[in-house]
Write a protein that holds these residues in place. Structure first.
Motif, PDB file in Angstrom:
ATOM      1  N   ARG A 102       0.846  -1.183   0.000  1.00 22.09           N
ATOM      2  CA  ARG A 102       0.000   0.000   0.000  1.00 22.09           C
ATOM      3  C   ARG A 102       0.890   1.243   0.000  1.00 22.09           C
ATOM      4  O   ARG A 102       2.103   1.156   0.204  1.00 22.09           O
ATOM      5  N   PHE A 103       0.274   2.381  -0.226  1.00 23.60           N
ATOM      6  CA  PHE A 103       1.027   3.633  -0.264  1.00 23.60           C
ATOM      7  C   PHE A 103       1.751   3.852   1.074  1.00 23.60           C
ATOM      8  O   PHE A 103       1.151   3.755   2.141  1.00 23.60           O
ATOM      9  N   GLY A 104       3.043   4.122   0.994  1.00 25.13           N
ATOM     10  CA  GLY A 104       3.839   4.382   2.188  1.00 25.13           C
ATOM     11  C   GLY A 104       4.480   3.153   2.811  1.00 25.13           C
ATOM     12  O   GLY A 104       5.316   3.283   3.707  1.00 25.13           O
ATOM     13  N   GLU A 105       4.094   1.957   2.363  1.00 24.08           N
ATOM     14  CA  GLU A 105       4.683   0.737   2.921  1.00 24.08           C
ATOM     15  C   GLU A 105       6.031   0.447   2.265  1.00 24.08           C
ATOM     16  O   GLU A 105       6.217   0.706   1.061  1.00 24.08           O
ATOM     17  N   THR A 106       6.946  -0.109   3.046  1.00 28.02           N
ATOM     18  CA  THR A 106       8.304  -0.379   2.574  1.00 28.02           C
ATOM     19  C   THR A 106       8.656  -1.841   2.824  1.00 28.02           C
ATOM     20  O   THR A 106       8.355  -2.382   3.895  1.00 28.02           O
ATOM     21  N   HIS A 107       9.312  -2.449   1.851  1.00 23.51           N
ATOM     22  CA  HIS A 107       9.775  -3.838   2.000  1.00 23.51           C
ATOM     23  C   HIS A 107      10.734  -3.933   3.185  1.00 23.51           C
ATOM     24  O   HIS A 107      11.676  -3.154   3.313  1.00 23.51           O
ATOM     25  N   GLY A 108      10.455  -4.887   4.102  1.00 21.28           N
ATOM     26  CA  GLY A 108      11.315  -5.075   5.264  1.00 21.28           C
ATOM     27  C   GLY A 108      10.909  -4.248   6.471  1.00 21.28           C
ATOM     28  O   GLY A 108      11.482  -4.404   7.548  1.00 21.28           O
ATOM     29  N   ARG A 109       9.927  -3.369   6.316  1.00 20.95           N
ATOM     30  CA  ARG A 109       9.452  -2.588   7.462  1.00 20.95           C
ATOM     31  C   ARG A 109       8.052  -3.065   7.859  1.00 20.95           C
ATOM     32  O   ARG A 109       7.868  -3.601   8.937  1.00 20.95           O
ATOM     33  N   GLU A 110       7.060  -2.870   6.984  1.00 23.64           N
ATOM     34  CA  GLU A 110       5.723  -3.394   7.286  1.00 23.64           C
ATOM     35  C   GLU A 110       5.643  -4.892   6.978  1.00 23.64           C
ATOM     36  O   GLU A 110       5.096  -5.663   7.764  1.00 23.64           O
ATOM     37  N   TYR A 111       6.167  -5.272   5.816  1.00 18.47           N
ATOM     38  CA  TYR A 111       6.162  -6.669   5.376  1.00 18.47           C
ATOM     39  C   TYR A 111       7.401  -6.929   4.530  1.00 18.47           C
ATOM     40  O   TYR A 111       8.051  -5.998   4.039  1.00 18.47           O
ATOM     41  N   PHE A 112       7.684  -8.226   4.346  1.00 19.58           N
ATOM     42  CA  PHE A 112       8.586  -8.646   3.278  1.00 19.58           C
ATOM     43  C   PHE A 112       7.678  -8.969   2.094  1.00 19.58           C
ATOM     44  O   PHE A 112       6.908  -9.932   2.135  1.00 19.58           O
ATOM     45  N   PHE A 113       7.718  -8.152   1.063  1.00 18.14           N
ATOM     46  CA  PHE A 113       6.844  -8.330  -0.095  1.00 18.14           C
ATOM     47  C   PHE A 113       7.516  -9.285  -1.086  1.00 18.14           C
ATOM     48  O   PHE A 113       8.593  -9.005  -1.618  1.00 18.14           O
ATOM     49  N   LEU A 114       6.854 -10.437  -1.303  1.00 20.05           N
ATOM     50  CA  LEU A 114       7.419 -11.487  -2.153  1.00 20.05           C
ATOM     51  C   LEU A 114       6.508 -11.768  -3.332  1.00 20.05           C
ATOM     52  O   LEU A 114       5.295 -11.530  -3.266  1.00 20.05           O
ATOM     53  N   THR A 115       7.093 -12.305  -4.383  1.00 18.45           N
ATOM     54  CA  THR A 115       6.278 -12.820  -5.476  1.00 18.45           C
ATOM     55  C   THR A 115       5.718 -14.171  -5.046  1.00 18.45           C
ATOM     56  O   THR A 115       6.171 -14.777  -4.062  1.00 18.45           O
ATOM     57  N   ARG A 116       4.736 -14.655  -5.748  1.00 16.37           N
ATOM     58  CA  ARG A 116       4.159 -15.959  -5.405  1.00 16.37           C
ATOM     59  C   ARG A 116       5.199 -17.067  -5.562  1.00 16.37           C
ATOM     60  O   ARG A 116       5.205 -18.041  -4.796  1.00 16.37           O
ATOM     61  N   GLU A 117       6.084 -16.910  -6.527  1.00 10.84           N
ATOM     62  CA  GLU A 117       7.135 -17.914  -6.730  1.00 10.84           C
ATOM     63  C   GLU A 117       8.123 -17.905  -5.561  1.00 10.84           C
ATOM     64  O   GLU A 117       8.536 -18.980  -5.082  1.00 10.84           O
ATOM     65  N   GLU A 118       8.506 -16.733  -5.094  1.00  9.33           N
ATOM     66  CA  GLU A 118       9.419 -16.624  -3.952  1.00  9.33           C
ATOM     67  C   GLU A 118       8.787 -17.200  -2.687  1.00  9.33           C
ATOM     68  O   GLU A 118       9.450 -17.899  -1.905  1.00  9.33           O
ATOM     69  N   PHE A 119       7.506 -16.919  -2.512  1.00  8.97           N
ATOM     70  CA  PHE A 119       6.803 -17.422  -1.333  1.00  8.97           C
ATOM     71  C   PHE A 119       6.746 -18.955  -1.373  1.00  8.97           C
ATOM     72  O   PHE A 119       7.030 -19.626  -0.362  1.00  8.97           O
ATOM     73  N   ALA A 120       6.406 -19.509  -2.519  1.00  6.96           N
ATOM     74  CA  ALA A 120       6.303 -20.967  -2.665  1.00  6.96           C
ATOM     75  C   ALA A 120       7.656 -21.636  -2.398  1.00  6.96           C
ATOM     76  O   ALA A 120       7.706 -22.721  -1.801  1.00  6.96           O
ATOM     77  N   ALA A 121       8.738 -21.006  -2.807  1.00  8.13           N
ATOM     78  CA  ALA A 121      10.069 -21.571  -2.582  1.00  8.13           C
ATOM     79  C   ALA A 121      10.389 -21.637  -1.089  1.00  8.13           C
ATOM     80  O   ALA A 121      10.988 -22.612  -0.606  1.00  8.13           O
ATOM     81  N   LYS A 122       9.981 -20.631  -0.331  1.00  9.23           N
ATOM     82  CA  LYS A 122      10.226 -20.633   1.111  1.00  9.23           C
ATOM     83  C   LYS A 122       9.361 -21.673   1.817  1.00  9.23           C
ATOM     84  O   LYS A 122       9.785 -22.289   2.805  1.00  9.23           O
ATOM     85  N   VAL A 123       8.140 -21.878   1.324  1.00  8.96           N
ATOM     86  CA  VAL A 123       7.285 -22.937   1.873  1.00  8.96           C
ATOM     87  C   VAL A 123       7.952 -24.293   1.672  1.00  8.96           C
ATOM     88  O   VAL A 123       8.028 -25.111   2.599  1.00  8.96           O
ATOM     89  N   ALA A 124       8.435 -24.529   0.463  1.00  9.22           N
ATOM     90  CA  ALA A 124       9.082 -25.808   0.147  1.00  9.22           C
ATOM     91  C   ALA A 124      10.336 -26.037   0.988  1.00  9.22           C
ATOM     92  O   ALA A 124      10.654 -27.177   1.335  1.00  9.22           O
ATOM     93  N   ALA A 125      11.035 -24.962   1.333  1.00  6.31           N
ATOM     94  CA  ALA A 125      12.268 -25.081   2.121  1.00  6.31           C
ATOM     95  C   ALA A 125      11.998 -25.183   3.621  1.00  6.31           C
ATOM     96  O   ALA A 125      12.926 -25.317   4.410  1.00  6.31           O
ATOM     97  N   GLY A 126      10.729 -25.095   4.023  1.00  9.92           N
ATOM     98  CA  GLY A 126      10.380 -25.206   5.441  1.00  9.92           C
ATOM     99  C   GLY A 126      10.789 -23.991   6.264  1.00  9.92           C
ATOM    100  O   GLY A 126      11.021 -24.098   7.468  1.00  9.92           O
ATOM    101  N   GLU A 127      10.836 -22.820   5.629  1.00  5.41           N
ATOM    102  CA  GLU A 127      11.300 -21.618   6.326  1.00  5.41           C
ATOM    103  C   GLU A 127      10.225 -20.921   7.144  1.00  5.41           C
ATOM    104  O   GLU A 127      10.527 -20.033   7.933  1.00  5.41           O
ATOM    105  N   PHE A 128       8.961 -21.334   6.964  1.00  6.32           N
ATOM    106  CA  PHE A 128       7.878 -20.646   7.657  1.00  6.32           C
ATOM    107  C   PHE A 128       7.471 -21.356   8.937  1.00  6.32           C
ATOM    108  O   PHE A 128       7.342 -22.586   8.975  1.00  6.32           O
TER     109      PHE A 128
END
Length: 258
Positions: A102-128
């Motif tokens: 959203r307006f004013g939000e920054t990666h690493g401050r409010e959220y880590f904004f990931l693509t769906r592919e990046e998110f799926a890779a972290k799920v597969a690696a058991g990082e969550f």
């Protein structure tokens, strides 16, 4: 004739000069000198413990608290979590998401904004520690954001949905179960919730309608939590929110020998 004895003369009271008051008055209620560093300004003065066995004089630290906070959009939970972190009472666990910033939000401050592919890779690696699909977007909490801090005695506050909260409760890590304090923040009624969502001015009418439907469904889950906070004013909510954390810090189960 019976003997009579003279009455004993009254004893004279001895007077002694008053003792000078100590530089730092010991506070026996807390078992320590009121001076933070002891009378010499160095190590604490252990003499105030009197005749206690050395085995009973144990200085302890504690493990961190995982303050898990849920509630519908518009309940004020995110504001409470971020204020607690801003005041230095806990560290905010930054989640990952696939939604657009959203307006004013920054990666690493409010959220880590990931693509769906990046998110799926972290799920597969058991990082969550947990992850879920909410409002059509993926959200998740990285293990690296939580476990190390708890072991170091740092309190962590998590802004999390009901699906993610259920996953954290089901986690088989004993340190998570020991650290967990879960709270559900509820708006006073549906009318107030709708007013808060409309007052944001950041979402379209369609998104607000979706969030309101999901919020009503989420509020059915509050009995699954150990604590519930019925939202009032910002200051009232924050006072209760912080008091809960302070109370949980006193639990003996969290203590460990230094």
């Amino acid at each position: 004739m019976p003997c009579s004895s003279a009455p004993a003369s009254p004893k004279k009271k001895c007077s002694s000069p008053p003792k000078p008051a100590p530089k730092h008055s010991p506070d026996r209620r807390h078992g320590r000198d009121r001076s933070p560093n002891g009378p010499a300004g160095g190590a604490p003065d252990l003499r105030v413990f009197g005749d206690l066995s050395p085995a009973l004089i144990v200085f302890m630290s504690r493990t961190g608290i995982l303050f898990l906070v849920s509630g519908p959009s518009g309940s004020g939970k995110s504001t409470l979590c971020r204020r607690l972190a801003k005041d230095g009472e806990a560290e905010f666990s930054i989640s990952c998401t696939t939604r657009q910033p959203r307006f004013g939000e920054t990666h690493g401050r409010e959220y880590f904004f990931l693509t769906r592919e990046e998110f799926a890779a972290k799920v597969a690696a058991g990082e969550f520690l947990e992850h879920a699909l909410v409002h059509g977007n993926h959200y998740g909490t990285l293990r690296s954001e939580v476990l190390g801090r708890l072991a170091s005695g740092i309190d962590v506050v998590m802004d999390i949905d009901v699906q993610g909260a259920a996953q954290v409760r089901a986690c088989d890590d004993e340190s998570i179960h020991l650290a967990l304090v879960d709270l559900f923040v509820m708006p006073p009624d549906e009318q107030e919730l709708a007013a808060r969502l409309n007052g944001r001015g950041t979402d379209s009418a369609e998104v607000i309608e979706l969030r309101l439907r999901n919020a009503i469904d989420e509020m059915r889950h509050w009995p699954e939590y150990k604590y519930r906070l019925l939202s009032g004013t910002h200051e009232e909510d924050y006072a209760k929110f912080k008091a809960l954390l302070f109370g949980e810090r006193l639990r003996v189960a969290r203590l460990k020998r230094d």
